[in-house]
Design a protein around this motif. Sequence first.
Motif, mmCIF file in Angstrom:
data_model
loop_
_atom_site.group_PDB
_atom_site.id
_atom_site.type_symbol
_atom_site.label_atom_id
_atom_site.label_comp_id
_atom_site.label_asym_id
_atom_site.label_seq_id
_atom_site.Cartn_x
_atom_site.Cartn_y
_atom_site.Cartn_z
ATOM 1 N N ALA A 86 35.971 26.464 30.054
ATOM 2 C CA ALA A 86 36.571 25.135 29.912
ATOM 3 C C ALA A 86 37.554 24.830 31.034
ATOM 4 N N LYS A 87 38.048 25.871 31.712
ATOM 5 C CA LYS A 87 39.052 25.676 32.759
ATOM 6 C C LYS A 87 38.443 25.674 34.170
ATOM 7 N N LEU A 88 37.142 25.865 34.306
ATOM 8 C CA LEU A 88 36.529 26.051 35.618
ATOM 9 C C LEU A 88 35.827 24.789 36.109
ATOM 10 N N GLY A 89 36.038 24.479 37.383
ATOM 11 C CA GLY A 89 35.340 23.368 38.001
ATOM 12 C C GLY A 89 33.963 23.793 38.490
ATOM 13 N N PRO A 90 33.132 22.834 38.857
ATOM 14 C CA PRO A 90 31.758 23.147 39.284
ATOM 15 C C PRO A 90 31.678 23.928 40.585
ATOM 16 N N HIS A 91 32.776 23.974 41.349
ATOM 17 C CA HIS A 91 32.762 24.687 42.623
ATOM 18 C C HIS A 91 32.952 26.191 42.461
ATOM 19 N N ILE A 92 33.296 26.654 41.272
ATOM 20 C CA ILE A 92 33.545 28.077 41.048
ATOM 21 C C ILE A 92 32.214 28.817 40.940
ATOM 22 N N GLU A 93 32.029 29.805 41.829
ATOM 23 C CA GLU A 93 30.793 30.581 41.873
ATOM 24 C C GLU A 93 30.963 32.000 41.325
ATOM 25 N N ALA A 94 32.203 32.448 41.181
ATOM 26 C CA ALA A 94 32.440 33.822 40.734
ATOM 27 C C ALA A 94 33.762 33.900 39.994
ATOM 28 N N VAL A 95 33.887 34.929 39.147
ATOM 29 C CA VAL A 95 35.064 35.110 38.300
ATOM 30 C C VAL A 95 35.520 36.557 38.389
ATOM 31 N N LEU A 96 36.802 36.758 38.639
ATOM 32 C CA LEU A 96 37.395 38.094 38.626
ATOM 33 C C LEU A 96 38.272 38.221 37.394
ATOM 34 N N MET A 97 37.909 39.132 36.508
ATOM 35 C CA MET A 97 38.696 39.414 35.320
ATOM 36 C C MET A 97 39.690 40.519 35.657
ATOM 37 N N VAL A 98 40.964 40.208 35.567
ATOM 38 C CA VAL A 98 42.000 41.130 36.039
ATOM 39 C C VAL A 98 42.471 41.993 34.878
ATOM 40 N N TRP A 99 41.692 42.993 34.562
ATOM 41 C CA TRP A 99 42.039 43.978 33.542
ATOM 42 C C TRP A 99 41.036 45.121 33.584
ATOM 43 N N THR A 100 41.412 46.243 32.994
ATOM 44 C CA THR A 100 40.477 47.362 32.852
ATOM 45 C C THR A 100 39.664 47.202 31.578
ATOM 46 N N ALA A 101 40.326 46.861 30.498
ATOM 47 C CA ALA A 101 39.657 46.683 29.211
ATOM 48 C C ALA A 101 40.098 45.350 28.618
ATOM 49 N N PRO A 102 39.154 44.662 27.939
ATOM 50 C CA PRO A 102 37.812 45.086 27.546
ATOM 51 C C PRO A 102 36.805 45.078 28.699
ATOM 52 N N TYR A 103 35.886 46.064 28.628
ATOM 53 C CA TYR A 103 34.823 46.132 29.626
ATOM 54 C C TYR A 103 33.429 46.074 29.009
ATOM 55 N N ALA A 104 33.355 45.964 27.698
ATOM 56 C CA ALA A 104 32.053 45.898 27.021
ATOM 57 C C ALA A 104 32.050 44.794 25.972
ATOM 58 N N VAL A 105 30.864 44.259 25.731
ATOM 59 C CA VAL A 105 30.604 43.337 24.619
ATOM 60 C C VAL A 105 29.456 43.954 23.842
ATOM 61 N N GLU A 106 29.814 44.615 22.733
ATOM 62 C CA GLU A 106 28.835 45.440 22.021
ATOM 63 C C GLU A 106 28.181 46.382 23.031
ATOM 64 N N CYS A 107 26.856 46.347 23.243
ATOM 65 C CA CYS A 107 26.243 47.288 24.194
ATOM 66 C C CYS A 107 26.155 46.723 25.600
#
Length: 336
Positions: A86-107
């Motif tokens: 909801a916060k991203l404009g159409p020009h955004i091509e990539a996302v960096l999540m700045v954390w170690t965990a969480p690193y999984a969504v179920e499997c």
Amino acid sequence: MIVGLALLVCGLGLAQAQVAAPAVALKPAQLALVINDDEPNSVEIGEYYRQQRNVPAENVVHVRIPDRPRKLDAEQFRLLKEQIDAKLGPHIEAVLMVWTAPYAVECNSITSAYTLGFDSAVCATPCGPAKVNPYFNTTTPHPHAEHGMRLAMLMPTDSVEQAKALIGRGVVSGFSTPAANAWYLTTSETARNSRAPFYPRAAVIPTRKLTIRRANADLIENEKDIMIYQTGMARVAKLETLQFLPGALADSLTSFGGDLLGNTQMSSLRWLEAGATASYGTVSEPCNYWQKFPQPTVLLSHYLRGVSAIEAYWRSVAWPAQGVFIGEPLAAPYRR
């Protein structure tokens, strides 16, 4: 033997990558940062990265994920993704999540669930095929515009000092192209050699000042100027003796490298701690499909064309549902 860059993938069929023309790498203005306000390290490292890479302030998304869980369920992830998108404009091509965990969504890994959508089918049959990556071995500079996907990567935050060193390696990688070595090991752990047939042949590429080296060995020791290190071992020894160059990519084909805080096998975090700039590992049992790991010739050929680490890694994995991408996304030592 001296070869041209275009010959790296000659005769490999599906593995062939287009390497003739220089590529346009991802720009900071196309990258979004997602910061977990419930984790002080995420806040500090995220702002430091934004400044070092000149990421526009409007590209920063703040979320709250209490208690640093290793894994989210599908509904928790759906809500998180909706909040980010909801916060991203159409020009955004990539996302960096700045954390170690969480690193999984179920499997699934959280980076692949974000980029391609949660793949519930692979959780029912984790040793079967996974959702196909439409970005695999493509040359498009606009994955969101052309494929409806935003590339995702994690930047580990357990240590502020190590994260700042990682960021520094990524930034420095863009200033020069040093003489370097790319190492490809066929190991005694036979089941983990499924991508060895795709290793590029030993060669020297003068235009990139790169020497490709292959070995039948379980490890390398006291080697310097490493830009690529790909192997197949549950645990890789002697990493502390190696010297990685800024922008180096390193990973091992093994089942649980992406279980970043687990201890069943060697965590992919060890590669970054040893001096690599980006890595990859699977968060759940993938079996040894080469399609679930970075394909060596595809990874190398795209990186040498000048794209960023996040682009080269994402282009190299055909079935990435279970794999988490970690490191500094904008590193591009061969950018022109």
